[in-house]
Design an enzyme around this catalytic site. Structure first.
Site, PDB file in Angstrom:
ATOM      1  N   SER A 105       2.294  20.491 -38.417  1.00  0.00           N
ATOM      2  CA  SER A 105       3.546  20.592 -37.660  1.00  0.00           C
ATOM      3  C   SER A 105       4.747  20.343 -38.580  1.00  0.00           C
ATOM      4  O   SER A 105       4.918  21.091 -39.540  1.00  0.00           O
ATOM      5  CB  SER A 105       3.471  19.603 -36.480  1.00  0.00           C
ATOM      6  OG  SER A 105       4.524  19.796 -35.602  1.00  0.00           O
ATOM      7  N   ASP A 155       0.642  27.922 -28.543  1.00  0.00           N
ATOM      8  CA  ASP A 155       1.537  26.862 -29.024  1.00  0.00           C
ATOM      9  C   ASP A 155       2.904  27.028 -28.369  1.00  0.00           C
ATOM     10  O   ASP A 155       3.562  28.058 -28.553  1.00  0.00           O
ATOM     11  CB  ASP A 155       1.653  26.982 -30.551  1.00  0.00           C
ATOM     12  CG  ASP A 155       2.352  25.784 -31.176  1.00  0.00           C
ATOM     13  OD1 ASP A 155       3.242  25.210 -30.525  1.00  0.00           O
ATOM     14  OD2 ASP A 155       1.999  25.427 -32.313  1.00  0.00           O
ATOM     15  N   HIS A 186      -0.359  23.332 -29.548  1.00  0.00           N
ATOM     16  CA  HIS A 186       0.180  22.742 -30.779  1.00  0.00           C
ATOM     17  C   HIS A 186      -0.764  21.693 -31.372  1.00  0.00           C
ATOM     18  O   HIS A 186      -0.686  21.397 -32.558  1.00  0.00           O
ATOM     19  CB  HIS A 186       1.553  22.126 -30.485  1.00  0.00           C
ATOM     20  CG  HIS A 186       2.379  21.904 -31.714  1.00  0.00           C
ATOM     21  ND1 HIS A 186       2.862  22.933 -32.491  1.00  0.00           N
ATOM     22  CD2 HIS A 186       2.795  20.764 -32.317  1.00  0.00           C
ATOM     23  CE1 HIS A 186       3.547  22.436 -33.507  1.00  0.00           C
ATOM     24  NE2 HIS A 186       3.525  21.121 -33.429  1.00  0.00           N
TER      25      HIS A 186
END
Ligand code: MLT
Length: 211
Positions: A105, A155, A186
């Site tokens: 991320s 996501d 995610h």
């Protein structure tokens, strides 16, 4: 730059011949977060794991953002430079070769930025749930560097087109990019781990690529 500039953890290699991993956590994580993932992806490899220096409501990150998915690109550039300098200093201190970045991320996004801005810093990268960090990337020479991007089809933070654009930017710079999309959001899953393990074994030349 001294390595004290980033709070970090370092685990020396316990096995020979594996590239070190630079672990880069997501928003709200810290230097301990990805150690279990790093150990699972590359058992016995040296692990270098810094904590992001930007705080968003108390949550560590690697660069500032203006909103979710909207980045302060001046800060991205500055922080990417700082992180690259930290990696250089840590390589000298700990006597390790150029690491493979393993980022999740926000950590994957700063890893992508470092690749584009300071292409000599990493030997390659595993980018989990990454997006484009710079709207207009600089011209970078990543000739032959191996990169794997693992995206989530559902996501909510990263549109599929954005992840595809990152893959294209890195390919244009000469990197050897594998882009996989999992039927996930995610968050990470075991499938990410399996892909990262297999990719690393191929990239590090410890196993022949699957047909
Ligand atoms: C970022 O800010 O880097 C991305 O939105 C991912 C995140 O950290 O949530």
């Amino acid at each position: 730059m001294s390595i004290e500039n980033f709070i970090h953890r370092f685990e020396p290699a316990a096995a020979a011949g594996l590239p070190p991993l630079l672990l880069l956590h997501g928003t709200g994580g810290d230097e301990s977060d990805l150690l279990p993932l790093g150990r699972a992806v590359a058992p016995g490899a040296a692990l270098l794991s810094p904590r992001g220096k930007v705080l968003e409501h108390g949550m560590p990150r690697f660069f500032r953002r203006l909103a979710e998915g909207v980045f302060d690109e001046d800060d991205v550039r500055r922080r990417a430079g700082e992180l690259a300098a930290f990696v250089d200093a840590a390589r000298e201190r700990y006597k390790i070769p150029a690491p493979i970045a393993l980022g999740y991320s926000n950590g994957a996004n700063i890893a992508a930025a470092v690749m584009l801005l300071r292409p000599q810093t990493f030997a390659g990268a595993i980018l989990l749930r990454a997006m484009v960090p710079l709207a207009t990337p600089p011209h970078a020479d990543l000739a032959g560097k191996p990169v794997v991007i693992v995206s989530g089809a559902q996501d909510p933070i990263i549109p599929a087109a954005n992840a595809a654009r990152l893959a294209a930017q890195l390919r244009e710079a000469g990197a050897r990019v594998e882009h996989q999309t999992l039927p996930l959001g995610h968050g990470l899953s075991n499938a990410d781990l399996t892909i990262a393990q297999r990719w690393l074994a191929e990239a590090a030349g410890t196993r022949a690529p699957a047909e």
